[in-house]
Write a protein that holds these residues in place. Sequence first.
Motif, PDB file in Angstrom:
ATOM      1  N   HIS A   7       8.556  -5.055   2.113  1.00 26.04           N
ATOM      2  CA  HIS A   7       8.605  -3.626   2.431  1.00 26.04           C
ATOM      3  C   HIS A   7       7.945  -2.869   1.296  1.00 26.04           C
ATOM      4  N   LEU A   8       7.631  -1.637   1.532  1.00 24.32           N
ATOM      5  CA  LEU A   8       6.971  -0.813   0.525  1.00 24.32           C
ATOM      6  C   LEU A   8       8.000   0.024  -0.220  1.00 24.32           C
ATOM      7  N   HIS A  13       4.278   5.806  -0.340  1.00 21.84           N
ATOM      8  CA  HIS A  13       3.570   4.535  -0.514  1.00 21.84           C
ATOM      9  C   HIS A  13       3.272   3.905   0.844  1.00 21.84           C
ATOM     10  N   ALA A  14       4.258   3.914   1.737  1.00 17.37           N
ATOM     11  CA  ALA A  14       4.090   3.305   3.055  1.00 17.37           C
ATOM     12  C   ALA A  14       3.014   4.028   3.866  1.00 17.37           C
ATOM     13  N   GLN A  15       3.002   5.336   3.822  1.00 15.23           N
ATOM     14  CA  GLN A  15       1.991   6.089   4.562  1.00 15.23           C
ATOM     15  C   GLN A  15       0.586   5.774   4.055  1.00 15.23           C
ATOM     16  N   ARG A  16       0.457   5.653   2.736  1.00 16.16           N
ATOM     17  CA  ARG A  16      -0.848   5.363   2.145  1.00 16.16           C
ATOM     18  C   ARG A  16      -1.333   3.967   2.546  1.00 16.16           C
ATOM     19  N   GLY A  99      12.015 -10.605   0.810  1.00 20.87           N
ATOM     20  CA  GLY A  99      11.611  -9.958  -0.431  1.00 20.87           C
ATOM     21  C   GLY A  99      12.241  -8.595  -0.636  1.00 20.87           C
ATOM     22  N   GLY A 100      12.263  -8.146  -1.895  1.00 21.78           N
ATOM     23  CA  GLY A 100      12.743  -6.798  -2.223  1.00 21.78           C
ATOM     24  C   GLY A 100      14.191  -6.591  -1.821  1.00 21.78           C
ATOM     25  N   LEU A 282       0.442  -3.638  -3.604  1.00 20.23           N
ATOM     26  CA  LEU A 282       1.770  -3.707  -4.215  1.00 20.23           C
ATOM     27  C   LEU A 282       1.736  -3.566  -5.735  1.00 20.23           C
ATOM     28  N   ASN A 283       0.714  -2.923  -6.251  1.00 26.95           N
ATOM     29  CA  ASN A 283       0.668  -2.500  -7.655  1.00 26.95           C
ATOM     30  C   ASN A 283       0.795  -3.650  -8.649  1.00 26.95           C
ATOM     31  N   VAL A 284      -0.042  -4.671  -8.485  1.00 31.15           N
ATOM     32  CA  VAL A 284      -0.130  -5.733  -9.474  1.00 31.15           C
ATOM     33  C   VAL A 284      -1.540  -5.765 -10.029  1.00 31.15           C
TER      34      VAL A 284
END
Length: 341
Positions: A7-8, A13-16, A99-100, A282-284
């Motif tokens: 999930h975001l 973040h999800a909309q983007r 996850g998450g 996911l910002n890695v």
Amino acid sequence: MFGLIGHLTSLTHAQRVADKLGYPEYADSDLEFWCMAPPQVVDEITVTSITGQKIHGQYVESCFLPEMLAGGRVKAACRKILNAMALAQRRGLSITALGGFSSIIFENFRLDSLRRVRNIDLEVQRFTTGNTHTAYIICQQLQLAAQRYVMDLAAATVAVVGASGDIGSAICQWLAAHTQLGKLLLVARDRQRLEELQANLKQGEICSVEDALPRADFIVWVASMNQGMVLNPQVLRDPCVIIDGGYPKNIASSLQRQGVYVIDGGMVEHSLDIEWNIMQFLNVANPARQLFACFAESMLLEFEGLHTNFSWGRNLITLEKLDLIGQLSRKHGFRPLMPEA
């Protein structure tokens, strides 16, 4: 074939991400729409081991958002996780990592009593939380950080925030069995569970987060941040290493100070590029190779043909399982993610 349920981090973040993935109706919609949106398989994945073995998987976007846990939308959050698990099972995925927040929601809201999802009876042996691999990787990151910053664990104070949880208790077990620590501080909200953990470990000091942070050379943070919680970087030791094992990882932004080193806890780097697209959202730093250790657990189980709920239930991780998942992690080319020197 393995699966990943993710999930975001927020509605924004999800909309983007939805816009970039080609789902305009999701990108333009508010939280109410996301509460009703069904899970989607949004990525096909291929992973190659350093042994040469190749496996395939799918990424299931649950459409859960952390905002759903507030404002009376808990039922929607639970429905998201169950529907995503049902989709993974319908797709015939042999082992799928939650996850998450997915595994936390499943356990905290006791969704095991609601395994019937429409016309599907969930087969829990097809799912793993990934917590064993996450705990193992965090322990390795702690040892590597001690080497990196020339800090002696035998003389150090280590605080585990979230010590009574599934990952936290496993970390404490591993540390008690495999390292000589100066002092182990046990921090969590549930006093009774902390006392049980302390009795099992035969060591550790129970204390509050306010008391623990100024005393710790290493802080392993595997608890959810309370809404409105403010951490003061000025009370931390210099040097102080913080391993942020939460999701989303937000400690670094609030604890910036010279002498404080924050590590993205529970993250791994694969030796070879992974064929997928989802991690770029996911910002890695290196989305072709870096991923969450919980996701990697389902890959390891698929590589080995261990189609079982390897990590499941609360506080059931054993030292034997930690050692086994560590062996498999190294065998197939995963290593703990560490910041560049």
